[in-house]
Scaffold this motif. Structure first.
Motif, PDB file in Angstrom:
ATOM      1  N   UNK A   8      -0.103  -1.953 -19.400  1.00 56.44           N
ATOM      2  CA  UNK A   8       0.667  -1.446 -20.515  1.00 56.44           C
ATOM      3  C   UNK A   8       1.451  -2.562 -21.153  1.00 56.44           C
ATOM      4  N   UNK A   9       2.070  -2.305 -22.318  1.00 55.34           N
ATOM      5  CA  UNK A   9       2.832  -3.341 -23.018  1.00 55.34           C
ATOM      6  C   UNK A   9       3.942  -3.944 -22.145  1.00 55.34           C
ATOM      7  N   UNK A  10       4.665  -3.097 -21.391  1.00 55.87           N
ATOM      8  CA  UNK A  10       5.753  -3.598 -20.554  1.00 55.87           C
ATOM      9  C   UNK A  10       5.213  -4.496 -19.441  1.00 55.87           C
ATOM     10  N   UNK A  11       4.077  -4.090 -18.869  1.00 48.47           N
ATOM     11  CA  UNK A  11       3.485  -4.889 -17.801  1.00 48.47           C
ATOM     12  C   UNK A  11       3.023  -6.242 -18.320  1.00 48.47           C
ATOM     13  N   UNK A  12       2.460  -6.233 -19.541  1.00 49.42           N
ATOM     14  CA  UNK A  12       2.013  -7.492 -20.135  1.00 49.42           C
ATOM     15  C   UNK A  12       3.181  -8.425 -20.403  1.00 49.42           C
ATOM     16  N   UNK A  13       4.274  -7.875 -20.910  1.00 47.90           N
ATOM     17  CA  UNK A  13       5.465  -8.695 -21.179  1.00 47.90           C
ATOM     18  C   UNK A  13       6.011  -9.268 -19.881  1.00 47.90           C
ATOM     19  N   UNK A  14       6.080  -8.418 -18.842  1.00 42.58           N
ATOM     20  CA  UNK A  14       6.585  -8.872 -17.547  1.00 42.58           C
ATOM     21  C   UNK A  14       5.682  -9.959 -16.969  1.00 42.58           C
ATOM     22  N   UNK A  15       4.357  -9.748 -17.107  1.00 42.49           N
ATOM     23  CA  UNK A  15       3.401 -10.730 -16.589  1.00 42.49           C
ATOM     24  C   UNK A  15       3.554 -12.069 -17.305  1.00 42.49           C
ATOM     25  N   UNK A  16       3.689 -12.031 -18.622  1.00 43.23           N
ATOM     26  CA  UNK A  16       3.841 -13.262 -19.384  1.00 43.23           C
ATOM     27  C   UNK A  16       5.150 -13.964 -19.068  1.00 43.23           C
ATOM     28  N   UNK A  17       6.214 -13.173 -18.853  1.00 39.87           N
ATOM     29  CA  UNK A  17       7.505 -13.758 -18.501  1.00 39.87           C
ATOM     30  C   UNK A  17       7.431 -14.449 -17.141  1.00 39.87           C
ATOM     31  N   UNK A  18       6.803 -13.798 -16.173  1.00 39.87           N
ATOM     32  CA  UNK A  18       6.643 -14.390 -14.849  1.00 39.87           C
ATOM     33  C   UNK A  18       5.825 -15.678 -14.922  1.00 39.87           C
ATOM     34  N   UNK A  19       4.773 -15.652 -15.722  1.00 43.02           N
ATOM     35  CA  UNK A  19       3.931 -16.835 -15.877  1.00 43.02           C
ATOM     36  C   UNK A  19       4.714 -17.980 -16.503  1.00 43.02           C
ATOM     37  N   UNK A  20       5.502 -17.668 -17.530  1.00 43.98           N
ATOM     38  CA  UNK A  20       6.308 -18.674 -18.207  1.00 43.98           C
ATOM     39  C   UNK A  20       7.348 -19.279 -17.273  1.00 43.98           C
ATOM     40  N   UNK A  21       7.930 -18.437 -16.403  1.00 47.87           N
ATOM     41  CA  UNK A  21       8.943 -18.904 -15.462  1.00 47.87           C
ATOM     42  C   UNK A  21       8.334 -19.502 -14.202  1.00 47.87           C
ATOM     43  N   UNK A  23       6.656 -17.916 -11.800  1.00 45.03           N
ATOM     44  CA  UNK A  23       6.931 -17.033 -10.674  1.00 45.03           C
ATOM     45  C   UNK A  23       5.650 -16.303 -10.293  1.00 45.03           C
ATOM     46  N   UNK A  24       5.503 -16.016  -9.006  1.00 44.91           N
ATOM     47  CA  UNK A  24       4.324 -15.312  -8.516  1.00 44.91           C
ATOM     48  C   UNK A  24       4.728 -13.983  -7.886  1.00 44.91           C
ATOM     49  N   UNK A  51       8.040 -14.948  -5.672  1.00 47.62           N
ATOM     50  CA  UNK A  51       8.480 -16.279  -5.270  1.00 47.62           C
ATOM     51  C   UNK A  51       8.266 -17.270  -6.405  1.00 47.62           C
ATOM     52  N   UNK A  52       8.987 -18.378  -6.330  1.00 46.58           N
ATOM     53  CA  UNK A  52       8.845 -19.442  -7.331  1.00 46.58           C
ATOM     54  C   UNK A  52       7.715 -20.366  -6.930  1.00 46.58           C
ATOM     55  N   UNK A  53       6.845 -20.676  -7.886  1.00 45.95           N
ATOM     56  CA  UNK A  53       5.786 -21.648  -7.616  1.00 45.95           C
ATOM     57  C   UNK A  53       6.399 -23.043  -7.480  1.00 45.95           C
ATOM     58  N   UNK A  54       5.800 -23.905  -6.678  1.00 44.09           N
ATOM     59  CA  UNK A  54       6.375 -25.245  -6.468  1.00 44.09           C
ATOM     60  C   UNK A  54       6.511 -26.014  -7.775  1.00 44.09           C
ATOM     61  N   UNK A  55       7.616 -26.715  -7.916  1.00 41.36           N
ATOM     62  CA  UNK A  55       7.816 -27.540  -9.104  1.00 41.36           C
ATOM     63  C   UNK A  55       7.049 -28.841  -8.949  1.00 41.36           C
ATOM     64  N   UNK A  71      14.966 -19.748 -11.690  1.00 46.96           N
ATOM     65  CA  UNK A  71      13.848 -19.017 -11.097  1.00 46.96           C
ATOM     66  C   UNK A  71      13.913 -19.021  -9.571  1.00 46.96           C
ATOM     67  N   UNK A  72      14.617 -19.991  -8.992  1.00 47.30           N
ATOM     68  CA  UNK A  72      14.801 -19.985  -7.540  1.00 47.30           C
ATOM     69  C   UNK A  72      15.635 -18.790  -7.088  1.00 47.30           C
ATOM     70  N   UNK A  73      16.434 -18.248  -8.010  1.00 46.46           N
ATOM     71  CA  UNK A  73      17.267 -17.087  -7.699  1.00 46.46           C
ATOM     72  C   UNK A  73      16.663 -15.785  -8.243  1.00 46.46           C
ATOM     73  N   UNK A  74      15.457 -15.888  -8.802  1.00 45.00           N
ATOM     74  CA  UNK A  74      14.733 -14.699  -9.252  1.00 45.00           C
ATOM     75  C   UNK A  74      13.719 -14.230  -8.204  1.00 45.00           C
ATOM     76  N   UNK A  75      13.760 -14.841  -7.030  1.00 47.13           N
ATOM     77  CA  UNK A  75      12.871 -14.407  -5.958  1.00 47.13           C
ATOM     78  C   UNK A  75      13.246 -12.982  -5.528  1.00 47.13           C
ATOM     79  N   UNK A  76      12.268 -12.284  -4.974  1.00 48.67           N
ATOM     80  CA  UNK A  76      12.486 -10.899  -4.553  1.00 48.67           C
ATOM     81  C   UNK A  76      12.031 -10.752  -3.111  1.00 48.67           C
TER      82      UNK A  76
END
Length: 349
Positions: A8-21, A23-24, A51-55, A71-76
C-alpha cells in the motif's frame, strides 16, 4: 522480496524511508564481543526487528553524520525471543528480555586456548510448527592469555573526547562528527598501546572497555577504536535506547557499570587490573567502590581531569583509593599518566 504492487502507499513510503536511512527490517541477532575463563563463556547481544546497516562511507558532512547517528537510535528490539548460541562445540539456548537483550553463561567442559573464539547465534521461531531460523549473527569471545595485568577503561572523556560533563556539547559532537572525524586525547593511544604490550610476552594484556554509552553506539565506538589503533578488546556498554531517548544519551544508572566491572573481576580472580577513567561523571566513585571490594586485584587507578568543579570530590576519593594501598594518578595530559606508568614499573621507559 515483496513486490511494489503488493504494497500500500503507506508501506511504500515506509520502505523508501527505511532504504534512505539505510535501515533493515530483517530480523538480526547482534552478538557483542564476549569473554571467558577456563570454565564458562560470557556472551551477550541483542535481537533486533529493525537494525542499521553498517556505515561504509565516512565523508565529513554534518548532515550525513547526523542521519547516521539518528538511525542508530531507530533500531527496534525483538523482545522475548529464543536464541541459540554456539561456540567451541558447545550450544545453549536463551531468551531475550523485553528489550531484546540476552546474556548467556555458556559452560565449557574443558579449557579453550587463549585468544578469540567465534560465536554463532540463531534466532529461532517460537510459533512455526517446525524449528525455523529467522535470523543469525556472529561474534567472538576472548579467552585472555596469562599476562601481567588487564585493563578496564571507560570510553567517553577517558580516551575519546566527548564533553560528557556538558550534555549540549556532547550531543553536538556526537551528532555532527563521525567515528573517523572524532579525536582521541593526545598521547592516550600510545599510553594504552604500552599498557597492552607491557611485559606480556607474545600475548597482549587484555582490555575491557566499560562505558555508560548505549549499545546503540557499539559499532560507532568499535570503528573509532580500530581507526585510531587502540588495543583490541571487549566492549561492555549500557542499555539500548530508542529514538525518543536520543537526547539522554550517556545518561545511564552508573551502578550498572559497577556491576559489569565486578563481573569481570570475579571472572578472573587471579588477575590484577588497572582501572582508567575520568572525573566528568561517576568513575571516581565507582573505582573507589571497586577498590574497597577488590583491593587485592587492583594494581593502579588512572583518572583524567576533565571537570574542574569535580576536583575536590575526586581528590577525596583518590585519597580513599590510596589509603587502601592502591596507587592512583589524577592527570590532565596523557603524558603524565604515561610517566606515572613508567615510575610504577607498569611499562618500560
Amino acid at each position: 522480496m515483496i513486490s511494489k504492487q503488493n504494497k500500500g502507499p503507506k508501506s511504500l513510503i515506509a520502505h523508501r524511508l527505511l532504504t534512505w536511512l539505510r535501515l533493515s527490517n530483517q530480523p538480526l541477532v547482534k552478538v557483542y564481543r564476549g569473554y571467558g575463563n577456563d570454565k564458562v563463556l560470557s556472551i551477550n547481544g541483542h535481537v533486533l526487528r529493525r537494525s542499521a546497516l553498517p556505515r561504509t562511507n565516512y565523508r565529513d558532512n554534518k548532515l550525513i553524520n547526523l542521519l547516521a547517528v539518528m538511525r542508530l537510535f531507530l533500531v527496534k528490539p525483538y523482545p522475548n525471543t529464543r536464541v541459540r548460541l554456539s561456540c567451541a562445540g558447545q550450544t545453549a539456548e536463551v531468551f531475550a528480555d523485553e528489550n531484546g537483550f540476552f546474556q548467556c553463561d555458556l559452560p565449557l567442559p574443558a579449557p579453550l586456548s587463549p585468544g578469540w573464539h567465534p560465536v554463532r547465534a540463531e534466532l529461532l521461531s517460537q510459533t512455526l510448527p517446525t524449528e525455523t531460523v529467522l535470523g543469525t549473527g556472529e561474534g567472538k569471545v576472548l579467552i585472555p592469555a596469562p599476562t601481567t595485568f588487564a585493563c578496564i577503561s571507560d570510553i567517553d572523556d577517558t580516551f575519546l573526547v566527548s564533553h560528557s560533563a556538558t550534555i549540549a556539547k556532547r550531543l553536538l559532537v556526537l551528532l555532527t562528527e563521525n567515528a573517523h572525524s572524532r579525536d582521541p586525547f593526545d598521547g592516550v593511544v600510545a599510553h594504552y598501546q604500552l599498557l597492552a604490550q607491557a611485559d606480556s610476552g607474545p600475548a597482549t594484556n587484555p582490555f575491557f572497555y566499560v562505558s555508560s554509552s548505549e549499545w546503540n553506539l557499539y559499532d560507532y565506538i568499535l570503528e573509532f577504536s580500530e581507526q585510531n589503533g587502540l588495543p583490541d578488546g571487549v566492549y561492555l556498554l549500557s542499555k539500548l535506547k530508542q529514538f525518543h531517548q536520543l537526547l539522554q544519551t550517556g545518561k545511564t544508572k552508573h551502578h550498572t557499570k559497577f556491576d559489569r566491572i565486578k563481573r569481570i573481576l570475579e571472572t578472573y580472580p587471579d588477575m590484577r587490573f588497572i582501572l582508567l577513567g575520568d572525573d566528568s561523571q561517576q568513575d571516581p566513585v565507582i573505582y573507589s567502590s571497586v577498590v574497597q571490594q577488590f583491593c587485592h586485584q587492583i594494581s593502579c587507578v588512572y583518572i583524567r581531569r576533565i571537570k574542574p568543579a569535580n576536583r575536590a570530590a575526586t581528590e577525596a576519593l583518590i585519597g580513599q583509593i590510596e589509603a587502601a594501598g592502591v596507587p592512583c594518578c589524577y592527570f590532565t595530559h596523557s603524558e603524565e599518566a604515561h610517566q606515572h606508568s613508567i615510575r610504577a614499573g607498569l611499562v618500560a621507559s
